[in-house]
Design a protein around this motif. Structure first.
Motif, PDB file in Angstrom:
ATOM      1  N   THR A  96       0.953  -1.230   0.222  1.00 17.35           N
ATOM      2  CA  THR A  96      -0.061  -0.076   0.034  1.00 17.35           C
ATOM      3  C   THR A  96       0.868   1.221   0.077  1.00 17.35           C
ATOM      4  OG1 THR A  96       0.007   0.080   2.502  1.00 17.35           O
ATOM      5  CG2 THR A  96      -1.581  -1.299   1.534  1.00 17.35           C
ATOM      6  N   LEU A  97       0.378   2.370  -0.166  1.00 15.62           N
ATOM      7  CA  LEU A  97       0.967   3.822   0.047  1.00 15.62           C
ATOM      8  C   LEU A  97       1.689   3.847   1.429  1.00 15.62           C
ATOM      9  CD1 LEU A  97       1.727   6.491  -1.715  1.00 15.62           C
ATOM     10  CD2 LEU A  97      -0.309   7.221  -0.667  1.00 15.62           C
ATOM     11  N   LEU A 147      19.567  -0.786  -0.957  1.00 17.67           N
ATOM     12  CA  LEU A 147      18.834  -0.849  -1.955  1.00 17.67           C
ATOM     13  C   LEU A 147      18.380  -2.299  -2.477  1.00 17.67           C
ATOM     14  CD1 LEU A 147      19.857   2.199  -3.868  1.00 17.67           C
ATOM     15  CD2 LEU A 147      17.893   2.032  -2.778  1.00 17.67           C
ATOM     16  N   LYS A 148      19.625  -3.218  -2.310  1.00 20.05           N
ATOM     17  CA  LYS A 148      19.555  -4.676  -2.705  1.00 20.05           C
ATOM     18  C   LYS A 148      18.755  -5.472  -1.950  1.00 20.05           C
ATOM     19  CE  LYS A 148      23.808  -4.248  -5.532  1.00 20.05           C
ATOM     20  NZ  LYS A 148      22.909  -4.089  -6.744  1.00 20.05           N
ATOM     21  N   SER A 149      18.513  -5.008  -0.592  1.00 20.03           N
ATOM     22  CA  SER A 149      17.822  -5.709   0.237  1.00 20.03           C
ATOM     23  C   SER A 149      16.338  -5.389   0.624  1.00 20.03           C
ATOM     24  CB  SER A 149      18.758  -5.783   1.777  1.00 20.03           C
ATOM     25  OG  SER A 149      18.770  -4.510   2.035  1.00 20.03           O
ATOM     26  N   ILE A 150      15.853  -4.526  -0.236  1.00 24.34           N
ATOM     27  CA  ILE A 150      14.266  -4.218  -0.126  1.00 24.34           C
ATOM     28  C   ILE A 150      13.306  -5.562  -0.104  1.00 24.34           C
ATOM     29  CG2 ILE A 150      12.430  -2.823  -1.020  1.00 24.34           C
ATOM     30  CD1 ILE A 150      14.439  -1.215  -2.269  1.00 24.34           C
ATOM     31  N   PRO A 151      12.705  -5.786   0.651  1.00 24.25           N
ATOM     32  CA  PRO A 151      11.886  -7.020   0.729  1.00 24.25           C
ATOM     33  C   PRO A 151      11.007  -7.279  -0.092  1.00 24.25           C
ATOM     34  CG  PRO A 151      11.292  -5.754   2.866  1.00 24.25           C
ATOM     35  CD  PRO A 151      12.584  -5.098   2.092  1.00 24.25           C
ATOM     36  N   SER A 152      10.651  -8.385  -0.895  1.00 28.18           N
ATOM     37  CA  SER A 152       9.990  -8.806  -1.848  1.00 28.18           C
ATOM     38  C   SER A 152       8.350  -8.346  -1.769  1.00 28.18           C
ATOM     39  CB  SER A 152      10.153 -10.234  -2.294  1.00 28.18           C
ATOM     40  OG  SER A 152       9.535 -10.957  -1.354  1.00 28.18           O
ATOM     41  N   GLN A 189      10.957  -1.528  -4.536  1.00 30.39           N
ATOM     42  CA  GLN A 189      12.007  -1.942  -4.967  1.00 30.39           C
ATOM     43  C   GLN A 189      12.026  -1.429  -6.421  1.00 30.39           C
ATOM     44  OE1 GLN A 189      10.862  -6.309  -5.295  1.00 30.39           O
ATOM     45  NE2 GLN A 189      12.708  -6.645  -3.850  1.00 30.39           N
ATOM     46  N   PHE A 190      11.134  -1.297  -7.282  1.00 29.75           N
ATOM     47  CA  PHE A 190      11.098  -0.709  -8.511  1.00 29.75           C
ATOM     48  C   PHE A 190      11.779   0.862  -8.574  1.00 29.75           C
ATOM     49  CE2 PHE A 190      10.219   0.349 -13.280  1.00 29.75           C
ATOM     50  CZ  PHE A 190       9.630   1.548 -12.962  1.00 29.75           C
ATOM     51  N   GLY A 191      10.805   1.749  -7.516  1.00 28.40           N
ATOM     52  CA  GLY A 191      11.243   3.004  -7.583  1.00 28.40           C
ATOM     53  C   GLY A 191      12.504   3.508  -7.015  1.00 28.40           C
ATOM     54  N   LEU A 192      13.138   2.681  -6.080  1.00 26.42           N
ATOM     55  CA  LEU A 192      14.502   3.154  -5.480  1.00 26.42           C
ATOM     56  C   LEU A 192      15.550   2.626  -6.385  1.00 26.42           C
ATOM     57  CD1 LEU A 192      13.325   2.414  -1.794  1.00 26.42           C
ATOM     58  CD2 LEU A 192      14.406   4.598  -2.652  1.00 26.42           C
ATOM     59  N   GLU A 193      15.409   1.259  -7.136  1.00 27.12           N
ATOM     60  CA  GLU A 193      16.253   1.103  -8.048  1.00 27.12           C
ATOM     61  C   GLU A 193      16.420   2.019  -9.223  1.00 27.12           C
ATOM     62  OE1 GLU A 193      16.469  -3.380  -8.577  1.00 27.12           O
ATOM     63  OE2 GLU A 193      17.135  -2.943 -10.694  1.00 27.12           O
ATOM     64  N   CYS A 194      15.426   2.445  -9.754  1.00 25.19           N
ATOM     65  CA  CYS A 194      15.223   3.445 -10.657  1.00 25.19           C
ATOM     66  C   CYS A 194      15.853   4.741 -10.296  1.00 25.19           C
ATOM     67  CB  CYS A 194      13.926   3.655 -11.508  1.00 25.19           C
ATOM     68  SG  CYS A 194      13.208   1.997 -12.187  1.00 25.19           S
ATOM     69  N   ALA A 195      15.894   5.128  -9.130  1.00 23.60           N
ATOM     70  CA  ALA A 195      16.256   6.392  -8.709  1.00 23.60           C
ATOM     71  C   ALA A 195      17.886   6.395  -8.766  1.00 23.60           C
ATOM     72  CB  ALA A 195      15.639   6.828  -7.421  1.00 23.60           C
ATOM     73  N   ILE A 196      18.703   5.306  -8.658  1.00 26.13           N
ATOM     74  CA  ILE A 196      20.037   5.199  -8.709  1.00 26.13           C
ATOM     75  C   ILE A 196      20.464   6.134  -9.892  1.00 26.13           C
ATOM     76  CG2 ILE A 196      22.342   3.866  -8.874  1.00 26.13           C
ATOM     77  CD1 ILE A 196      20.695   1.663  -7.595  1.00 26.13           C
ATOM     78  N   PRO A 197      21.273   6.944  -9.550  1.00 28.42           N
ATOM     79  CA  PRO A 197      21.723   8.016 -10.675  1.00 28.42           C
ATOM     80  C   PRO A 197      22.386   7.291 -11.829  1.00 28.42           C
ATOM     81  CG  PRO A 197      22.495   8.892  -8.502  1.00 28.42           C
ATOM     82  CD  PRO A 197      21.738   7.536  -8.357  1.00 28.42           C
ATOM     83  N   SER A 198      21.894   7.296 -13.244  1.00 29.34           N
ATOM     84  CA  SER A 198      22.326   6.726 -14.387  1.00 29.34           C
ATOM     85  C   SER A 198      22.081   7.494 -15.518  1.00 29.34           C
ATOM     86  CB  SER A 198      21.759   5.402 -14.537  1.00 29.34           C
ATOM     87  OG  SER A 198      20.536   5.354 -14.671  1.00 29.34           O
ATOM     88  N   ALA A 200       6.069   4.310   4.888  1.00 24.64           N
ATOM     89  CA  ALA A 200       6.640   3.911   6.073  1.00 24.64           C
ATOM     90  C   ALA A 200       8.126   3.432   5.885  1.00 24.64           C
ATOM     91  CB  ALA A 200       5.880   3.005   6.926  1.00 24.64           C
ATOM     92  N   PHE A 201       8.188   2.795   4.630  1.00 31.55           N
ATOM     93  CA  PHE A 201       9.730   1.952   4.487  1.00 31.55           C
ATOM     94  C   PHE A 201      10.461   3.145   4.067  1.00 31.55           C
ATOM     95  CE2 PHE A 201      12.411  -1.097   3.370  1.00 31.55           C
ATOM     96  CZ  PHE A 201      13.291  -0.888   2.190  1.00 31.55           C
TER      97      PHE A 201
END
Ligand SMILES: O=C(O)CCC(=O)C1=CC=C[C@@H](O)[C@@H]1C(=O)O
Ligand SMILES: [Mg+2]
Length: 302
Positions: free
Chosen positions: A58-59, A78-83, A89-98, A64-65
């Protein structure tokens, strides 16, 4: 070990008109924009766009996370965000500067979601004039007696070359699904019917995909990577609707799609341009190039 400064901001976007599906009426899309800045000052943005009725967090869980992560995070965080937090997982991995490219799909590569019911009859033409050639229409909201004649009227009104997708959001029972599929096999106007039965009825959908020629696509059944792997393991080889923003880690999603070569149709969760850009980049890599992608949804917002 790379460390990042994390900031995040929840948002709300009202649909131009409420989205009606078998799940109910959806009026406001809520999500979180996340920003990561590394030690060199490089910034990246991502979007957490939960869809709890599809099986994501949920939002409130996501907020909270993010709060629990604090302002300073390491790559390992970022690699240990629970499934059970796939949108995070999607939002934070995509935010890694690239350095991310800007995806560029022609209008004809998008599937345009039409309003449910008879409003679809007035809506498709302007989207066709903008270059849309594939249209999706929700079923499983009104009765068969109401929806089948409306579908036939919509199918007759669409020009030659148009493709139609029907999406029941798991709202049909087995008899109604068979009634739809018998008619669709005769009309041959429908590219596929999406999630005709609830996720609990996978075996019945496997059976239907063998009994009828109109292809079936799973959506709610394969919303998260865990569900996707489960349905593949249980033998699903039909179409997979992939909503990357709620599937989980893009890296793990890429690995699964490339390893198994599935018939994937990437789809929106009505995210903002930030999540859309990341999702479209994945679609450019992984979505079946012979099928439109389910991102013709911007007309649902002002
Ligand atoms: O997939 C598309 O063509 C557009 C996106 C779309 O239809 C949906 C997005 C999010 C929630 C659902 O109501 C709906 C779907 O079931 O696919
Ligand atoms: Mg769907």
């Amino acid at each position: 070990m790379t460390a990042y400064n994390l900031t995040f901001q929840p948002y709300r976007r009202r649909f131009r008109q409420p989205l009606q599906t078998h799940h109910g009426i959806w009026e406001v899309r809520e999500g979180i924009i996340v920003k990561l800045v590394d030690e060199l000052g490089n910034a990246g943005w991502g979007e957490i766009a939960p869809l709890p009725w599809f099986g994501s967090e949920t939002l409130e869980d996501a907020i909270a996370f993010c709060r629990g992560l604090g302002e300073k995070i390491e790559v390992n965080d970022l690699k240990s965000i629970p499934s059970h937090l796939p949108a995070c997982q999607f939002g934070l991995e995509c935010a890694i500067p690239s350095v991310a490219s800007n995806p560029n799909f022609p209008k004809a590569r998008y599937s345009y979601l039409l309003p449910a019911g008879e409003n679809a009859l007035e809506r498709w033409e302007s989207l066709w004039q903008q270059g849309g050639r594939t249209f999706k229409w929700k079923i499983g909201i009104h009765s068969l007696q109401q929806e089948i004649p409306l579908f036939e009227k919509l199918a007759r009104s669409l020009p030659e070359g148009a493709k139609i997708r029907l999406d029941a959001n798991g709202g049909l029972n087995l008899e109604a699904a068979k009634t739809w599929l018998q008619g669709l096999d005769l009309s041959k106007k429908v590219e596929f019917i999406e999630q005709p039965l609830p996720p609990s009825e996978l075996d019945a959908m496997v059976q239907l995909s063998g009994d009828f020629t109109t292809p079936i696509a799973l959506d709610e059944s394969v919303a998260t990577l865990q569900q996707l792997e489960g349905c593949y393991e249980k033998g699903w080889r039909g179409i997979f609707i992939i909503k990357p923003a709620i599937a989980g880690s893009p890296q793990q999603l890429r690995q699964f799609c490339q390893q198994y070569g599935i018939d994937a149709v990437f789809s929106s969760v009505f995210e903002t341009e930030i999540g859309r850009r990341a999702a479209l980049n994945l679609a450019a890599e992984l979505s079946n190039p012979n099928r439109a992608i389910g991102f013709g949804v911007n007309h649902w917002f002002d």
